[in-house]
Design an enzyme around this catalytic site. Structure first.
Site, PDB file in Angstrom:
ATOM      1  N   GLU A  80       0.824  -1.213   0.000  1.00 48.10           N
ATOM      2  CA  GLU A  80       0.000   0.000   0.000  1.00 48.10           C
ATOM      3  C   GLU A  80       0.859   1.265   0.000  1.00 48.10           C
ATOM      4  O   GLU A  80       0.649   2.169  -0.798  1.00 48.10           O
ATOM      5  CB  GLU A  80      -0.933   0.017   1.214  1.00 48.10           C
ATOM      6  CG  GLU A  80      -1.692   1.322   1.310  1.00 48.10           C
ATOM      7  CD  GLU A  80      -2.822   1.332   2.324  1.00 48.10           C
ATOM      8  OE1 GLU A  80      -2.853   0.467   3.209  1.00 48.10           O
ATOM      9  OE2 GLU A  80      -3.672   2.232   2.218  1.00 48.10           O
ATOM     10  N   ASP A 100      -0.858  -5.157   2.871  1.00 47.67           N
ATOM     11  CA  ASP A 100      -1.392  -3.967   3.545  1.00 47.67           C
ATOM     12  C   ASP A 100      -0.806  -3.985   4.957  1.00 47.67           C
ATOM     13  O   ASP A 100      -1.154  -4.843   5.776  1.00 47.67           O
ATOM     14  CB  ASP A 100      -2.925  -4.007   3.596  1.00 47.67           C
ATOM     15  CG  ASP A 100      -3.491  -2.658   4.019  1.00 47.67           C
ATOM     16  OD1 ASP A 100      -2.747  -1.847   4.594  1.00 47.67           O
ATOM     17  OD2 ASP A 100      -4.687  -2.422   3.785  1.00 47.67           O
ATOM     18  N   ILE A 102      -1.059  -1.849   7.543  1.00 44.69           N
ATOM     19  CA  ILE A 102      -2.108  -1.608   8.556  1.00 44.69           C
ATOM     20  C   ILE A 102      -3.402  -1.406   7.793  1.00 44.69           C
ATOM     21  O   ILE A 102      -3.609  -0.368   7.146  1.00 44.69           O
ATOM     22  CB  ILE A 102      -1.847  -0.344   9.408  1.00 44.69           C
ATOM     23  CG1 ILE A 102      -0.498  -0.413  10.130  1.00 44.69           C
ATOM     24  CG2 ILE A 102      -2.979  -0.149  10.416  1.00 44.69           C
ATOM     25  CD1 ILE A 102      -0.234   0.759  11.081  1.00 44.69           C
ATOM     26  N   ASP A 103      -4.274  -2.388   7.835  1.00 43.40           N
ATOM     27  CA  ASP A 103      -5.605  -2.165   7.257  1.00 43.40           C
ATOM     28  C   ASP A 103      -6.495  -1.687   8.388  1.00 43.40           C
ATOM     29  O   ASP A 103      -6.630  -2.369   9.408  1.00 43.40           O
ATOM     30  CB  ASP A 103      -6.166  -3.433   6.616  1.00 43.40           C
ATOM     31  CG  ASP A 103      -7.516  -3.101   5.993  1.00 43.40           C
ATOM     32  OD1 ASP A 103      -7.587  -2.100   5.263  1.00 43.40           O
ATOM     33  OD2 ASP A 103      -8.501  -3.801   6.276  1.00 43.40           O
ATOM     34  N   THR A 105      -6.277   1.986   8.940  1.00 37.49           N
ATOM     35  CA  THR A 105      -5.407   3.083   9.413  1.00 37.49           C
ATOM     36  C   THR A 105      -6.204   4.128  10.177  1.00 37.49           C
ATOM     37  O   THR A 105      -5.760   4.617  11.228  1.00 37.49           O
ATOM     38  CB  THR A 105      -4.671   3.721   8.209  1.00 37.49           C
ATOM     39  OG1 THR A 105      -3.871   2.706   7.600  1.00 37.49           O
ATOM     40  CG2 THR A 105      -3.785   4.877   8.635  1.00 37.49           C
ATOM     41  N   ASP A 230      -6.284  -4.844  -0.016  1.00 39.76           N
ATOM     42  CA  ASP A 230      -7.409  -5.125   0.893  1.00 39.76           C
ATOM     43  C   ASP A 230      -8.107  -6.431   0.507  1.00 39.76           C
ATOM     44  O   ASP A 230      -8.819  -7.028   1.324  1.00 39.76           O
ATOM     45  CB  ASP A 230      -8.474  -4.011   0.816  1.00 39.76           C
ATOM     46  CG  ASP A 230      -7.930  -2.647   1.212  1.00 39.76           C
ATOM     47  OD1 ASP A 230      -7.275  -2.565   2.257  1.00 39.76           O
ATOM     48  OD2 ASP A 230      -8.165  -1.669   0.464  1.00 39.76           O
TER      49      ASP A 230
END
Ligand code: IPD
Length: 289
Positions: A80, A100, A102-103, A105, A230
């Site tokens: 990402e 990802d 930190i999905d 955020t 995602d």
């Protein structure tokens, strides 16, 4: 000389090893995120005022990619934050890690405890495995093609619900907030609410929402505007839990298209795909050539 079947078997075994490394890497990243969760965050914006990033997103992505690259120097990486920094988001036939860091955020910034690390892996443009680690409650979702989906070792099974009037649906809002987009977004919700669904939830993490579909806690998920990082890991997890992951047009999922419908049953996936109107986002691979 090895036959093509032997070569295929060898590759599958190799991907199993990659998945073990993905699990270790997601756990290590999760520890860093858990620690950072307790502290003040340094926030900046990316494509829009609601598309947020913190120093931890960048740090964790660097940590994940550098440790995987050291082990697998010939593999490709889509992340990402690297994509946000201008790297091409290109899916080729090469083994590719789709990350990802930190999905969720925005959740992370607000200390809302729905935050995950997501690591998907594709070869020949086919998703081979997915690992999603809910950093705060320490639920680890894993699936490898043909081997089932699990949460902390317990096998997952999607819901078998086909009746919309008994459905719990999840969605996410996406980064566009112009009046035309918001009208379509609320129109889509309104149509599903008119079908008398039990409820619609927005939890702020597309990957964790998709894991709820995999575990049968929710019957379906749809969204426009999410990204391949995602979708990648979650798509394997839902399929391996017996679910369906399709494009919002009703056709096959396109990882780069930034849209998805996922559901326990084919009936529910297609019902939602038919009901919702499209919100157009630029494809993830728009800069690939
Ligand atoms: C976002 C979250 C959000 C969804 C966005 C995603 P991020 O990921 O999953 O819930 O609406 O489409 O891009 O930015 O937190 O990694």
């Amino acid at each position: 000389m090895a036959s093509s079947e032997e070569n295929e078997m060898y590759s599958k075994k190799q991907w199993e090893g990659c998945m073990e490394i993905a699990v270790q890497t997601a756990r290590t990243a999760g520890q860093v995120i858990r620690e950072a969760f307790k502290h003040e965050k340094e926030v900046s914006t990316k494509s829009s005022p609601v598309d947020l990033v913190t120093e931890t997103d960048r740090l964790v992505e660097d940590l994940i990619i550098s440790s995987l690259r050291e082990k697998y120097p010939s593999h490709r990486f889509i992340g990402e934050e690297s994509s946000a920094a201008g790297e091409k988001c290109l899916l080729t036939d090469s083994p590719t890690w789709i990350i990802d860091p930190i999905d969720g955020t925005c959740n992370f910034i607000h200390s809302f405890p729905m935050v995950a690390v997501s690591i998907g892996f594709a070869v020949n443009k086919e998703l081979e495995f997915g690992v999603i680690y809910h950093c705060l409650d320490e639920n680890l979702y894993t699936a490898r093609k043909g081997h089932g989906a699990f949460c902390n070792g317990i096998q997952l099974q999607v819901s078998k619900e086909t009746d919309m009037s008994k459905a719990l649906i999840l969605t996410e809002i996406g980064a566009k907030r112009d009046p035309a987009t918001l009208k379509i977004f609320s129109g889509n919700m309104e149509r599903l609410l008119k079908a008398q669904v039990h409820g619609i939830r927005v939890i702020g993490s597309a990957t964790l929402a998709l894991c709820q579909v995999a575990s049968g806690a929710a019957d379906a998920y749809y969204q426009f505007g999410l990204h391949c990082w995602d979708i990648a890991a979650a798509a394997v997890i839902i399929r391996e839990a017996g679910g369906n992951v399709i494009d919002t047009s009703g056709g096959p999922l396109d990882l780069m298209s930034r849209r998805i419908v996922a559901a326990g049953t084919v009936e529910m996936a297609h019902y939602i795909a038919q009901e919702i109107q499209t919100i157009t986002y630029e494809r993830d691979d728009h800069n690939a050539n």
